[in-house]
Scaffold this active site. Structure first.
Site, PDB file in Angstrom:
ATOM      1  N   LYS A  12       0.848  -1.206   0.000  1.00 46.39           N
ATOM      2  CA  LYS A  12       0.000   0.000   0.000  1.00 46.39           C
ATOM      3  C   LYS A  12       0.873   1.241   0.000  1.00 46.39           C
ATOM      4  CE  LYS A  12       0.708   1.432   4.494  1.00 46.39           C
ATOM      5  NZ  LYS A  12       1.424   2.658   4.839  1.00 46.39           N
ATOM      6  N   PRO A  97       9.611  -4.114  -0.102  1.00 46.37           N
ATOM      7  CA  PRO A  97      10.689  -3.705   0.811  1.00 46.37           C
ATOM      8  C   PRO A  97      10.155  -3.567   2.240  1.00 46.37           C
ATOM      9  CG  PRO A  97      10.560  -2.222  -1.080  1.00 46.37           C
ATOM     10  CD  PRO A  97       9.383  -3.130  -1.172  1.00 46.37           C
ATOM     11  N   ALA A 100       9.507   0.258   5.208  1.00 47.33           N
ATOM     12  CA  ALA A 100       9.394   1.209   4.107  1.00 47.33           C
ATOM     13  C   ALA A 100       8.143   2.083   4.192  1.00 47.33           C
ATOM     14  CB  ALA A 100       9.379   0.445   2.779  1.00 47.33           C
ATOM     15  N   GLY A 101       7.149   1.678   5.010  1.00 48.79           N
ATOM     16  CA  GLY A 101       5.856   2.367   4.997  1.00 48.79           C
ATOM     17  C   GLY A 101       4.963   1.838   3.898  1.00 48.79           C
ATOM     18  N   LEU A 102       5.359   0.681   3.333  1.00 45.30           N
ATOM     19  CA  LEU A 102       4.582   0.073   2.248  1.00 45.30           C
ATOM     20  C   LEU A 102       3.657  -1.040   2.763  1.00 45.30           C
ATOM     21  CD1 LEU A 102       7.455  -0.084  -0.381  1.00 45.30           C
ATOM     22  CD2 LEU A 102       5.418   1.356  -0.543  1.00 45.30           C
ATOM     23  N   GLY A 104       4.240  -3.995   4.173  1.00 43.88           N
ATOM     24  CA  GLY A 104       4.587  -5.362   3.758  1.00 43.88           C
ATOM     25  C   GLY A 104       4.072  -6.444   4.701  1.00 43.88           C
ATOM     26  N   GLY A 105       4.326  -6.287   6.003  1.00 48.26           N
ATOM     27  CA  GLY A 105       3.869  -7.288   6.976  1.00 48.26           C
ATOM     28  C   GLY A 105       2.350  -7.336   7.037  1.00 48.26           C
ATOM     29  N   SER A 106       1.725  -6.172   6.952  1.00 47.82           N
ATOM     30  CA  SER A 106       0.258  -6.097   7.000  1.00 47.82           C
ATOM     31  C   SER A 106      -0.350  -6.732   5.749  1.00 47.82           C
ATOM     32  CB  SER A 106      -0.199  -4.645   7.088  1.00 47.82           C
ATOM     33  OG  SER A 106       0.411  -4.006   8.176  1.00 47.82           O
ATOM     34  N   ASP A 139      -2.667  -1.320   9.943  1.00 43.99           N
ATOM     35  CA  ASP A 139      -2.796  -1.290   8.482  1.00 43.99           C
ATOM     36  C   ASP A 139      -3.447  -2.555   7.924  1.00 43.99           C
ATOM     37  OD1 ASP A 139      -1.597   1.188   8.290  1.00 43.99           O
ATOM     38  OD2 ASP A 139       0.410   0.376   7.931  1.00 43.99           O
TER      39      ASP A 139
HETATM   40  O1  C5P Z   1      -0.838  -1.108  14.954  1.00 39.93           O
HETATM   41  P1  C5P Z   1       0.605  -1.172  14.587  1.00 39.93           P
HETATM   42  O2  C5P Z   1       1.339  -2.269  15.279  1.00 39.93           O
HETATM   43  O3  C5P Z   1       0.833  -1.152  13.114  1.00 39.93           O
HETATM   44  O4  C5P Z   1       1.228   0.203  15.102  1.00 39.93           O
HETATM   45  C1  C5P Z   1       2.614   0.369  15.314  1.00 39.93           C
HETATM   46  C2  C5P Z   1       2.819   1.531  16.277  1.00 39.93           C
HETATM   47  O5  C5P Z   1       2.472   2.761  15.628  1.00 39.93           O
HETATM   48  C3  C5P Z   1       1.955   1.492  17.519  1.00 39.93           C
HETATM   49  O6  C5P Z   1       2.594   0.788  18.546  1.00 39.93           O
HETATM   50  C4  C5P Z   1       1.799   2.957  17.862  1.00 39.93           C
HETATM   51  O7  C5P Z   1       2.928   3.434  18.553  1.00 39.93           O
HETATM   52  C5  C5P Z   1       1.800   3.623  16.520  1.00 39.93           C
HETATM   53  N1  C5P Z   1       0.433   3.881  15.988  1.00 39.93           N
HETATM   54  C6  C5P Z   1      -0.351   4.869  16.571  1.00 39.93           C
HETATM   55  N2  C5P Z   1      -1.603   5.120  16.066  1.00 39.93           N
HETATM   56  C7  C5P Z   1      -2.060   4.445  14.996  1.00 39.93           C
HETATM   57  C8  C5P Z   1      -1.275   3.443  14.380  1.00 39.93           C
HETATM   58  C9  C5P Z   1      -0.022   3.193  14.912  1.00 39.93           C
HETATM   59  O8  C5P Z   1       0.058   5.509  17.541  1.00 39.93           O
HETATM   60  N3  C5P Z   1      -3.262   4.721  14.513  1.00 39.93           N
END
Ligand code: C5P
Length: 286
Positions: A12, A97, A100-102, A104-106, A139
């Site tokens: 994404k 990658p 990356a903010g892409l 990938g794991g999600s 994500d």
């Molecule tokens: O939910 P996820 O594990 O992807 O989020 C990673 C980290 O990003 C969370 O532990 C939190 O610190 C931050 N986060 C947040 N608010 C969101 C999504 C992520 O604070 N809506």
């Protein structure tokens, strides 16, 4: 006998990303238009192996145990569906990658949810799958659904938008990576100077106007990451010089993408970026 399910796991990008405020649970309320693009992992889920669960990936830096989001997604699904797959082997061919903010794991987690839902005869709607995905990561709901979607709340409130007309992207992943929780903390201490205009972005998407969409790309994390990593400005200046219609960082970075007017423009931009960045991709909207 075991059965193997195959599912594409698409990356994404965030066309917009706004952080509205911190919530009592420590997460942040977001507003983001997310878009699926054609960079993909291939996920195989073998059901009924009769063995303890396993997860393997062709990239060593990806966790190959219960901490992987794809494994967590399988657990959440089996619990919700009240099914015992009698042994599960997840195999991931990784091309997205990482760091990356892409997403990938999600993306892998979303693919596992879709694969298991198909295997068991669709006990859940795609929106129920997305809700389940929220237990795995912020994500994952989007990745379970895909397309062009306005994501709100922590990322679990989804509203499907019209599909983009076929849009070409060049994605560039610099070497450095960014800690997402640390970035949220930094943003909490920063005054946000520019936020995305979601009304304008949604209107551009409804009109299918790629130029207008490119003009509305905005990510509130981008100035914060750029302050520490000025090379993002270099990447964006190349994107600008070689005809990109617009560009932005995706998610918490560090990848930056450009919307390009044609495959030819994209190919030239890729060549220019490749001199300094091995991880450059051309992709289209999915
Ligand atoms: O939910 P996820 O594990 O992807 O989020 C990673 C980290 O990003 C969370 O532990 C939190 O610190 C931050 N986060 C947040 N608010 C969101 C999504 C992520 O604070 N809506």
């Amino acid at each position: 006998m075991s059965q193997t399910l195959r599912e594409g796991a698409f990356a994404k990008i965030n066309l917009t990303l706004d952080v509205l405020g911190k919530r009592p649970d420590g997460y942040h309320d977001l507003q983001s238009v997310m878009q699926t693009i054609s960079i993909r992992d291939d996920v195989e889920v073998e059901v009924g192996t009769g063995q303890p669960w396993t997860l393997s990936c062709d990239r060593e830096d990806v966790p190959q145990d219960g901490t992987n989001l794809a494994w967590k997604a399988a657990q959440v699904f089996c619990q919700a569906a009240k099914r015992d797959p009698e042994g599960l082997a997840i195999r991931i061919a990784k091309r997205i990658p990482t760091q990356a903010g892409l997403g990938g794991g999600s993306a892998d987690a979303g693919a596992v949810l879709r694969a298991l839902n198909r295997h068991y005869g669709y006990p859940f709607s795609v929106y129920a799958l997305a809700e389940m995905g929220a237990e795995v990561g912020s994500d994952v709901p989007f990745c379970a659904l895909g397309g062009t979607v306005l994501c709100q709340g922590r990322g679990e409130r989804l509203r499907k938008l019209p599909d983009l007309p076929e849009t070409l992207f060049v994605v560039c992943k610099p070497e450095f990576s960014v800690s997402t929780p640390a970035l949220y903390r930094r943003l909490d201490e920063t005054a946000i100077a520019q936020r995305p205009d979601h009304t304008a972005m949604e209107a551009a998407i409804v009109q299918g106007d790629i130029g207008a969409i490119a003009g509305q790309l905005c990510n509130v994390f981008e100035p914060v990451v750029t302050a520490d990593h000025l090379e993002l400005n270099y990447i964006k200046s190349l994107m600008n010089s070689y005809g990109a219609l617009g560009f932005a960082m995706t998610g918490s970075g560090s990848a930056v993408y450009a919307i390009v007017p044609s495959f030819e423009y994209g190919a030239v931009l890729c060549t220019m970026l490749k001199d300094n960045y091995p991880q450059v991709f051309i992709a289209k909207s999915v």
